[in-house]
Write an enzyme that holds these catalytic residues in place. Structure first.
Site, PDB file in Angstrom:
ATOM      1  N   TYR A 189      15.864 -13.241  10.433  1.00  0.00           N
ATOM      2  CA  TYR A 189      16.903 -13.453  11.295  1.00  0.00           C
ATOM      3  C   TYR A 189      16.932 -12.531  12.222  1.00  0.00           C
ATOM      4  O   TYR A 189      17.006 -11.415  12.280  1.00  0.00           O
ATOM      5  CB  TYR A 189      18.278 -13.383  10.382  1.00  0.00           C
ATOM      6  CG  TYR A 189      19.632 -13.542  11.381  1.00  0.00           C
ATOM      7  CD1 TYR A 189      19.685 -14.730  11.772  1.00  0.00           C
ATOM      8  CD2 TYR A 189      20.221 -12.801  11.812  1.00  0.00           C
ATOM      9  CE1 TYR A 189      20.905 -14.915  12.602  1.00  0.00           C
ATOM     10  CE2 TYR A 189      21.327 -12.565  12.515  1.00  0.00           C
ATOM     11  CZ  TYR A 189      21.583 -13.920  13.144  1.00  0.00           C
ATOM     12  OH  TYR A 189      22.718 -14.176  13.841  1.00  0.00           O
ATOM     13  N   HIS A 209      25.620 -13.366  25.793  1.00  0.00           N
ATOM     14  CA  HIS A 209      26.902 -12.906  24.971  1.00  0.00           C
ATOM     15  C   HIS A 209      27.749 -11.886  25.967  1.00  0.00           C
ATOM     16  O   HIS A 209      28.873 -11.651  25.411  1.00  0.00           O
ATOM     17  CB  HIS A 209      26.186 -11.802  24.121  1.00  0.00           C
ATOM     18  CG  HIS A 209      25.608 -12.886  22.825  1.00  0.00           C
ATOM     19  ND1 HIS A 209      24.932 -13.733  23.044  1.00  0.00           N
ATOM     20  CD2 HIS A 209      26.356 -12.935  21.391  1.00  0.00           C
ATOM     21  CE1 HIS A 209      24.641 -14.258  21.806  1.00  0.00           C
ATOM     22  NE2 HIS A 209      25.295 -13.683  20.877  1.00  0.00           N
ATOM     23  N   ASN A 231      25.062  -6.256  17.814  1.00  0.00           N
ATOM     24  CA  ASN A 231      25.885  -6.255  16.561  1.00  0.00           C
ATOM     25  C   ASN A 231      26.410  -4.862  16.363  1.00  0.00           C
ATOM     26  O   ASN A 231      25.595  -3.724  16.469  1.00  0.00           O
ATOM     27  CB  ASN A 231      24.836  -6.419  15.463  1.00  0.00           C
ATOM     28  CG  ASN A 231      24.626  -7.953  15.332  1.00  0.00           C
ATOM     29  OD1 ASN A 231      24.056  -8.366  14.505  1.00  0.00           O
ATOM     30  ND2 ASN A 231      25.450  -8.914  15.866  1.00  0.00           N
ATOM     31  N   TYR A 268      70.740   7.583   8.718  1.00  0.00           N
ATOM     32  CA  TYR A 268      69.371   7.544   8.253  1.00  0.00           C
ATOM     33  C   TYR A 268      68.258   8.023   9.323  1.00  0.00           C
ATOM     34  O   TYR A 268      67.391   8.674   9.071  1.00  0.00           O
ATOM     35  CB  TYR A 268      68.820   5.960   8.020  1.00  0.00           C
ATOM     36  CG  TYR A 268      69.630   5.716   6.668  1.00  0.00           C
ATOM     37  CD1 TYR A 268      70.486   6.266   6.056  1.00  0.00           C
ATOM     38  CD2 TYR A 268      69.167   4.275   6.214  1.00  0.00           C
ATOM     39  CE1 TYR A 268      70.986   5.866   4.584  1.00  0.00           C
ATOM     40  CE2 TYR A 268      69.814   3.974   4.940  1.00  0.00           C
ATOM     41  CZ  TYR A 268      70.584   4.778   4.280  1.00  0.00           C
ATOM     42  OH  TYR A 268      71.058   4.106   3.247  1.00  0.00           O
ATOM     43  N   ARG A 271      68.580  11.632   8.605  1.00  0.00           N
ATOM     44  CA  ARG A 271      68.568  12.133   7.300  1.00  0.00           C
ATOM     45  C   ARG A 271      67.224  11.582   6.607  1.00  0.00           C
ATOM     46  O   ARG A 271      66.776  12.319   5.586  1.00  0.00           O
ATOM     47  CB  ARG A 271      69.726  11.495   6.538  1.00  0.00           C
ATOM     48  CG  ARG A 271      70.010  11.687   4.843  1.00  0.00           C
ATOM     49  CD  ARG A 271      71.321  11.451   4.387  1.00  0.00           C
ATOM     50  NE  ARG A 271      71.873  10.595   4.977  1.00  0.00           N
ATOM     51  CZ  ARG A 271      72.395   9.318   4.132  1.00  0.00           C
ATOM     52  NH1 ARG A 271      71.907   9.163   3.034  1.00  0.00           N
ATOM     53  NH2 ARG A 271      73.207   8.533   4.497  1.00  0.00           N
ATOM     54  N   PHE A 288      28.450  -5.747   9.873  1.00  0.00           N
ATOM     55  CA  PHE A 288      29.132  -5.715  11.118  1.00  0.00           C
ATOM     56  C   PHE A 288      30.472  -6.289  11.090  1.00  0.00           C
ATOM     57  O   PHE A 288      31.352  -6.317  12.106  1.00  0.00           O
ATOM     58  CB  PHE A 288      28.391  -6.568  12.229  1.00  0.00           C
ATOM     59  CG  PHE A 288      27.709  -7.984  11.740  1.00  0.00           C
ATOM     60  CD1 PHE A 288      28.674  -8.793  11.147  1.00  0.00           C
ATOM     61  CD2 PHE A 288      26.541  -8.341  12.243  1.00  0.00           C
ATOM     62  CE1 PHE A 288      28.146 -10.003  10.554  1.00  0.00           C
ATOM     63  CE2 PHE A 288      25.948  -9.525  11.512  1.00  0.00           C
ATOM     64  CZ  PHE A 288      26.885 -10.604  10.905  1.00  0.00           C
ATOM     65  N   GLU A 341      29.818 -18.630  11.274  1.00  0.00           N
ATOM     66  CA  GLU A 341      30.637 -17.709  11.186  1.00  0.00           C
ATOM     67  C   GLU A 341      31.922 -17.928  10.955  1.00  0.00           C
ATOM     68  O   GLU A 341      32.832 -18.002  12.089  1.00  0.00           O
ATOM     69  CB  GLU A 341      30.666 -16.730  12.497  1.00  0.00           C
ATOM     70  CG  GLU A 341      29.368 -16.046  12.695  1.00  0.00           C
ATOM     71  CD  GLU A 341      28.583 -15.794  14.112  1.00  0.00           C
ATOM     72  OE1 GLU A 341      29.759 -15.482  14.914  1.00  0.00           O
ATOM     73  OE2 GLU A 341      27.654 -15.372  14.246  1.00  0.00           O
TER      74      GLU A 341
END
Length: 496
Positions: free
Chosen positions: A56, A86, A198, A280, A283, A329, A413
């Protein structure tokens, strides 16, 4: 001669990263790291000559195109095409201080020798870092699952002479910067583009940057909160060690101890009090600030694991003769931690705004809006509006990104982390908290002025006097935007 940090398998801590960045260290590969990178690269090249099986991302397509086998003749073009296709980022540019961390963390991950890249590729990334050449990366485009594909594509485009960079205050095409230094574009080898794209360095860099800022702001929140407590004529009893020992959350104990130390020697804290209890936001400071400290500690553990890991795919193991495609990844650990950090930091801002509000409320002997002639002067009325607006925005930013997923790559994916969106939201939250704390410091210092001649503790008097050198007492109305900006600047340089 400048300091040099040698990239190695040695654990990279937040303290070391801070030292590298603030000390303007240059980077270099250790001999061991260079040997690991070369060994993995040689193994992969030999393996590809000896096998015709599909591996792959090395001799196949990517994502759902994994079924498409690529000939050995086209393996280099495959990696170049990957890099170009990409690079689909959009939106605002990633700040250069984050890009610098991306370069450092990418080199660190590749240097473990499980990625199959060329030594010269890693050294070119180091060249970019050392010469302050920062690739232009965009904030939008990563799903935080196959790593940070689009941002890392933009980070690495200049390796092949594409994309743009910031250099010496100019935005330049990367090919021109390569020409300046007589650098040839890198010819990507098998798997190399995938190794570069990646990885989780976009999420990790944002996480590390914000952790470093969060450490500072968490400590400053204690410091400013203590000054506000004295300005409000608050009580010390809620910080007594006895009550925290019977509910011993680590951050709670740490915060209570910090306040006891910060207020030690204060004339204001020991004077007789008319009121028997504080709201608060005063405190419960140990419980609220402490919970944020514990959340940040968890996030730090996650990110230290991540930045000292191999996060690309597939992973190559020369000694075991294995090339394994998995999911290192995937950004889910980071996405959850980033969302948690945003919530933890937002709470520091939320309780800070409440303290700011109480200081201007005209109670406990303080004038309305902390100004001598309220009515004629509005004083700090609208600074609290500003803080409230920022805190409200933070609540919107704290909607978790990690609970979302949208399938991609034709369903291959099918679960993504959305950690990249968590990262960029966190960056905004941290900046906002700094602004809210800056406003509280203005209110706290003004309240202290109305408590004179009594003094707070020596530590807090030092904070007060240092702050007053930058932002003077507000006697009558003036443009407070300028004071807010000065107060924020003061926080960025003041050492707790």
């Amino acid at each position: 001669m400048s300091n040099v940090h040698h990239i190695s398998s040695e654990h990279l801590s937040l303290e070391r990263i801070q030292e590298i960045i603030s000390g303007n260290y240059s980077l270099a590969l250790s001999a061991d790291a260079e040997q690991r990178i070369q060994k993995c690269y040689d193994y992969l090249q030999d393996k590809m000559k000896q096998t015709d099986r599909s591996i792959y991302g090395i001799n196949t397509g990517f994502g759902s195109l994994y079924k498409n086998k690529i000939s050995n003749h086209d393996l280099e073009q495959l990696q170049r095409n990957l890099m170009m296709s990409h690079a689909c980022g959009t939106g605002q540019e990633v700040p250069q201080e984050v890009v610098k961390l991306m370069l450092l963390l990418k080199v660190q991950s590749l240097a473990y020798g499980h990625s199959g890249v060329q030594v010269q590729t890693v050294k070119r990334l180091i060249d970019f870092y050392n010469r302050d050449i920062y690739p232009i990366v965009y904030q939008q485009g990563s799903l935080g699952a196959s790593g940070d594909l689009a941002p890392l594509a933009h980070l690495c485009l200049p390796l092949i002479g594409l994309g743009e960079v910031h250099y010496q205050g100019y935005k330049l095409e990367s090919k021109h910067v390569l020409e300046m230094f007589s650098w040839e574009p890198i010819a990507l080898k098998a798997k190399e583009g995938l190794a570069l794209l990646n990885g989780t360095q976009f999420m990790s860099a944002y996480g590390v940057y914000n952790l470093l800022q969060a450490r500072r702001l968490s400590a400053q929140a204690d410091l400013i909160g203590a000054l506000s407590l004295d300005g409000f004529d608050g009580r010390i009893e809620p910080f007594n060690d006895l009550i925290h020992k019977v509910r011993p959350h680590k951050g709670q104990l740490q915060t209570a101890e910090a306040f006891r130390n910060l207020l030690d020697g204060s004339e204001l804290i020991v004077q007789d009090k008319v009121h028997v209890q504080d709201p608060y936001s005063f405190r419960c400071i140990p419980q609220v600030h402490g919970a944020s400290k514990d959340a940040l500690r968890y996030a730090e553990d996650v990110f230290l694991t991540e930045i000292n890991s191999v996060t690309d795919n597939p992973n190559i193991f020369p000694d075991e003769d294995e090339i394994i495609s998995g999911g290192n990844f995937h950004g889910q650990p980071l996405a959850l931690a980033l969302d948690f950090m945003a919530i933890a930091m937002a709470e520091l801002g939320s309780i800070s705004e409440r303290r700011s509000y109480l200081l201007i409320s005209g109670t406990r002997g303080l004038p309305d809006f902390l100004v001598a002639e309220p009515g004629l002067n509005s004083g700090f009325m609208i600074t609290q509006y500003t803080a409230a607006s920022i805190v409200s925005q933070n609540k919107q930013f704290c909607t978790p990104a990690s609970i979302d997923t949208i399938p991609s790559s034709n369903g291959q994916e099918d679960h993504v982390s959305m950690g990249a969106n968590a990262a960029t939201k966190l960056y905004q939250v941290v900046q906002n908290v700094e602004r809210v704390l800056g406003i509280e410091l203005m209110h706290a210092a003004q309240a202290i002025d109305f408590r004179r001649p009594l003094k707070t503790s020596p530590v807090l008097e030092n904070l007060y006097s240092s702050f007053r050198e930058v932002v003077p007492f507000v006697s009558t109305d003036r443009v407070l935007h300028d004071d807010i900006m000065k107060s924020i600047g003061f926080l960025r340089t003041y050492k707790v």
